[in-house]
Design a protein around this motif. Structure first.
Motif, short mmCIF file in Angstrom:
data_model
loop_
_atom_site.label_atom_id
_atom_site.label_comp_id
_atom_site.label_asym_id
_atom_site.label_seq_id
_atom_site.Cartn_x
_atom_site.Cartn_y
_atom_site.Cartn_z
N GLY A 24 -9.82 -2.19 0.84
CA GLY A 24 -9.06 -2.09 -0.38
C GLY A 24 -8.93 -3.42 -1.09
N PHE A 25 -8.39 -3.33 -2.29
CA PHE A 25 -8.18 -4.51 -3.13
C PHE A 25 -6.80 -4.44 -3.76
CE2 PHE A 25 -12.69 -4.26 -2.67
CZ PHE A 25 -13.05 -5.59 -2.53
N ALA B 18 0.89 14.48 5.36
CA ALA B 18 -0.35 14.56 4.58
C ALA B 18 -0.51 13.35 3.68
CB ALA B 18 -0.38 15.85 3.75
N LEU B 19 0.59 12.82 3.16
CA LEU B 19 0.53 11.60 2.34
C LEU B 19 0.40 10.37 3.22
CD1 LEU B 19 3.18 12.22 -0.47
CD2 LEU B 19 0.68 12.31 -0.64
N MET B 20 1.14 10.33 4.29
CA MET B 20 1.11 9.16 5.17
C MET B 20 -0.27 8.94 5.76
SD MET B 20 3.79 7.38 5.04
CE MET B 20 3.49 6.32 6.46
N ALA B 21 -1.08 9.98 5.79
CA ALA B 21 -2.45 9.83 6.31
C ALA B 21 -3.24 8.79 5.51
CB ALA B 21 -3.17 11.18 6.27
N TYR B 22 -2.83 8.51 4.29
CA TYR B 22 -3.53 7.54 3.45
C TYR B 22 -3.07 6.10 3.67
CZ TYR B 22 -5.37 11.50 0.85
OH TYR B 22 -6.02 12.66 0.50
N ALA B 23 -1.96 5.92 4.37
CA ALA B 23 -1.42 4.56 4.50
C ALA B 23 -0.99 4.19 5.91
CB ALA B 23 -0.23 4.39 3.56
N ILE C 182 0.85 -1.20 0.00
CA ILE C 182 0.00 0.00 0.00
C ILE C 182 0.88 1.24 0.00
CG2 ILE C 182 -1.60 1.34 1.46
CD1 ILE C 182 -3.08 -0.92 0.12
N LEU C 183 1.92 1.24 0.79
CA LEU C 183 2.84 2.38 0.83
C LEU C 183 3.53 2.57 -0.51
CD1 LEU C 183 3.88 4.58 2.71
CD2 LEU C 183 5.67 2.99 3.44
N GLN C 184 3.93 1.48 -1.14
CA GLN C 184 4.55 1.57 -2.47
C GLN C 184 3.57 2.15 -3.48
OE1 GLN C 184 5.62 -2.17 -4.30
NE2 GLN C 184 6.81 -1.17 -5.90
N MET C 185 2.33 1.71 -3.44
CA MET C 185 1.32 2.22 -4.37
C MET C 185 1.01 3.70 -4.09
SD MET C 185 0.60 -0.05 -6.65
CE MET C 185 2.38 -0.28 -6.59
N LEU C 186 1.07 4.10 -2.82
CA LEU C 186 0.89 5.51 -2.48
C LEU C 186 2.00 6.35 -3.10
CD1 LEU C 186 -0.67 7.71 -1.00
CD2 LEU C 186 0.64 7.13 1.07
N MET C 187 3.20 5.81 -3.14
CA MET C 187 4.32 6.51 -3.78
C MET C 187 3.99 6.79 -5.25
SD MET C 187 8.21 5.13 -4.48
CE MET C 187 7.66 3.99 -5.75
N TYR C 188 3.45 5.79 -5.95
CA TYR C 188 3.10 5.99 -7.36
C TYR C 188 1.91 6.93 -7.51
CZ TYR C 188 6.37 2.29 -8.56
OH TYR C 188 7.52 1.56 -8.73
N ALA C 189 0.91 6.76 -6.66
CA ALA C 189 -0.28 7.61 -6.75
C ALA C 189 0.04 9.08 -6.50
CB ALA C 189 -1.35 7.12 -5.76
N ASP D 202 -0.72 3.10 9.60
CA ASP D 202 -1.57 2.20 10.39
C ASP D 202 -2.60 1.49 9.52
OD1 ASP D 202 -0.26 2.98 12.76
OD2 ASP D 202 -1.57 4.73 12.94
N TRP D 203 -2.16 1.02 8.35
CA TRP D 203 -3.07 0.34 7.43
C TRP D 203 -3.82 -0.78 8.13
CZ3 TRP D 203 -5.93 1.05 3.55
CH2 TRP D 203 -6.56 -0.03 2.94
N GLY D 204 -5.12 -0.84 7.87
CA GLY D 204 -5.96 -1.87 8.45
C GLY D 204 -6.81 -1.36 9.59
N LYS D 205 -6.77 -0.05 9.84
CA LYS D 205 -7.60 0.48 10.92
C LYS D 205 -9.06 0.47 10.48
CE LYS D 205 -7.02 5.41 9.94
NZ LYS D 205 -6.54 6.67 10.50
#
Length: 164
Positions: free
Chosen positions: A54-55, A39-44, A18-25, A46-49
């Motif tokens: 997601g898919f 601001a970007l890390m807010a999207y990834a 997810i973090l890698q995909m956030l880098m591309y997004a 603690d993933w799974g909260k």
């Protein structure tokens, strides 16, 4: 072309992807660049909260793309924040697989999953991103007046797809 492709629900083991995909997004050059921007890390982070859904697109046992949502709050807004009940979409694929319809499949699967639970979905996109056309084809509409100068000096705006 998509014969070996499968789409599965994301899980806690997908944090790094997810973090890698956030880098591309987010059009960043490295995961370290993403990590230095709250601001970007807010999207990834603690993933799974609660509320994260997601898919992951998988081809020949290799993750190649992801779509996910996360709810923002008035005190923790994302770039595409509309309100506390509209989750924001993030989607990306590995550069080598772009243009094959994988992003479309990921978005459609995510929308199918969350449609019963939310009134809409939103996203933030750069005005020169070719994905704007994809989002429009999928029913996303530009929010008038949402244009801002983004963190790299270009223009971004919010798009929304209503479900109800």
């Amino acid at each position: 072309m998509l014969n070996d492709l499968s789409i599965r629900k994301s899980n806690l083991n997908d944090k790094d992807f997810i973090l890698q995909m956030l880098m591309y997004a987010s059009h960043e050059d490295s995961i370290d660049d993403v990590r230095t921007q709250p601001a970007l890390m807010a999207y990834a982070e603690d993933w799974g909260k609660t509320g994260d859904r997601g898919f992951i697109a998988v081809e020949r046992d290799r993750a190649i793309g992801a779509s996910w949502i996360r709810l923002g709050t008035a005190t923790n807004k994302g770039f595409g924040y509309l309100d506390d009940t509209t989750p924001e979409l993030v989607v990306a694929t590995l550069p080598a697989v772009r243009g094959r319809g994988i992003g479309t499949l990921l978005i459609n699967r995510l929308i199918e999953e969350i449609n019963p639970f939310y009134p809409a979905i939103s996203l933030s996109v750069r005005d020169n991103n070719p994905a704007v056309n994809l989002y429009q084809k999928l029913g996303f509409v530009k929010i008038t007046g949402s244009e801002i100068v983004n963190r790299v000096g270009g223009l971004s705006f919010i798009m929304k797809k209503s479900f109800k």
